[in-house]
Enzyme design. Sequence first.
Site, PDB file in Angstrom:
ATOM      1  N   CYS A 155      58.856 -56.788 -86.396  1.00 35.45           N
ATOM      2  CA  CYS A 155      58.894 -55.532 -87.152  1.00 35.45           C
ATOM      3  C   CYS A 155      60.092 -55.502 -88.335  1.00 35.45           C
ATOM      4  O   CYS A 155      61.128 -55.119 -87.604  1.00 35.45           O
ATOM      5  CB  CYS A 155      58.489 -54.532 -86.432  1.00 35.45           C
ATOM      6  N   LYS A 182      50.541 -50.835 -75.024  1.00 39.13           N
ATOM      7  CA  LYS A 182      51.667 -49.427 -75.201  1.00 39.13           C
ATOM      8  C   LYS A 182      51.652 -48.764 -73.845  1.00 39.13           C
ATOM      9  O   LYS A 182      50.514 -48.377 -73.531  1.00 39.13           O
ATOM     10  CB  LYS A 182      51.257 -48.552 -76.394  1.00 39.13           C
ATOM     11  N   TRP A 341      52.645 -63.102 -88.773  1.00 43.33           N
ATOM     12  CA  TRP A 341      51.862 -63.268 -90.052  1.00 43.33           C
ATOM     13  C   TRP A 341      50.740 -64.189 -89.797  1.00 43.33           C
ATOM     14  O   TRP A 341      49.649 -64.314 -90.699  1.00 43.33           O
ATOM     15  CB  TRP A 341      52.775 -63.832 -90.993  1.00 43.33           C
ATOM     16  N   LYS A 344      47.180 -62.600 -90.835  1.00 45.81           N
ATOM     17  CA  LYS A 344      46.904 -62.344 -92.211  1.00 45.81           C
ATOM     18  C   LYS A 344      46.756 -63.732 -93.142  1.00 45.81           C
ATOM     19  O   LYS A 344      46.155 -63.503 -93.889  1.00 45.81           O
ATOM     20  CB  LYS A 344      48.423 -61.528 -92.730  1.00 45.81           C
TER      21      LYS A 344
END
Length: 347
Positions: A155, A182, A341, A344
């Site tokens: 990030c 999480k 990435w 995407k």
Amino acid sequence: MLHYGKRTLYGKIQRLPIRFFRHKNRTSYHIISVHFWTQPAKQSTYTTSKEISPKLFQNSLTVTNTQFLSKTKTKTKIAMSTLKIQPTAFALSSSVRQLGFFNLKLPRNCVASSNHFSRYGTRRALTVSMSTTSSTPLEVCVKSSTTAPNKPGDCPFCQRVLLTLEEKHLPYDLKLVDLAHKPDWFLKLNPGGKVPVIKLNEKWISDSDVIAQALEEKYPDPPLGTPPEKASVGSKIFSTFIGFLKSKDPSDGTEKALISELSSFNNHIKDNGPYVNGKEVSAVDLSLAPKLYHLEIALGHYKKWSVPDSLPHVKSYMKAIFSRDSFIKTRAQPEDVIAGWRPKVLG
């Protein structure tokens, strides 16, 4: 009181006649003078100066006399001595007489100011100020690596916050969060589930822009603020990089758009560099650097593309910012960037 061999040097911690200052655009200091005496009744003064770089930080202010001058009619004696001053939350000072060339190891929260000096016979007062820094590590949550244990993830916004903490020399407790799973403790303190988040003033704050501003306000030294007229420099590089990375059509103009933004940035660094605001890094550099790191790795892997040689100042900027200790310590693993990435690019 300072012990020097078999002799004792006398001084008071309340008044320290040393002065140094930080230039606006450089991290060097000038020591104006140091005074100490071996016997209260025998006092003499020598003054000098030495420019140093405060890269060594300790828990105390250390003055090391490397060329102690004890002048007589026939000779000059050379010796060594060291003075340590523990940092406190207020200005420090001490009295010392007789002086040589000194090295200074400054505490992380130490700043000071100065005036000009004369070489011999002039007594000056040194003021060492201690900024309000955090003695307790700040809690900060960032994305964890998916390819290496106990490493930050890919990030760029998390890295921006870590860079800010590193450049401000603030201690922090790094909490790595697996965003795919999480943990309950993370969702309890941060129901939104986003990273980065940091605990300031007993409150958890999210969003890298807000965090960077809050850190600048609470811990102003060293300053990382960017002048308003330079705050948007390079701000469109990241979005044009993403457009080009996702593009499937070589003729759709996305590469041209990215090169256009990089060219503007190249011109700015040429005129203002080596960093966006000159010789020192600022907040805009810490925001842009992780994004350029992603650009370099992702475009190199997926498109075999790199910054053109026609943009030498962009390349020198990337080399300079990527080689900083703060960046090396907080950067993501290349494998994490590539994996991050992939959806995407291929999706």
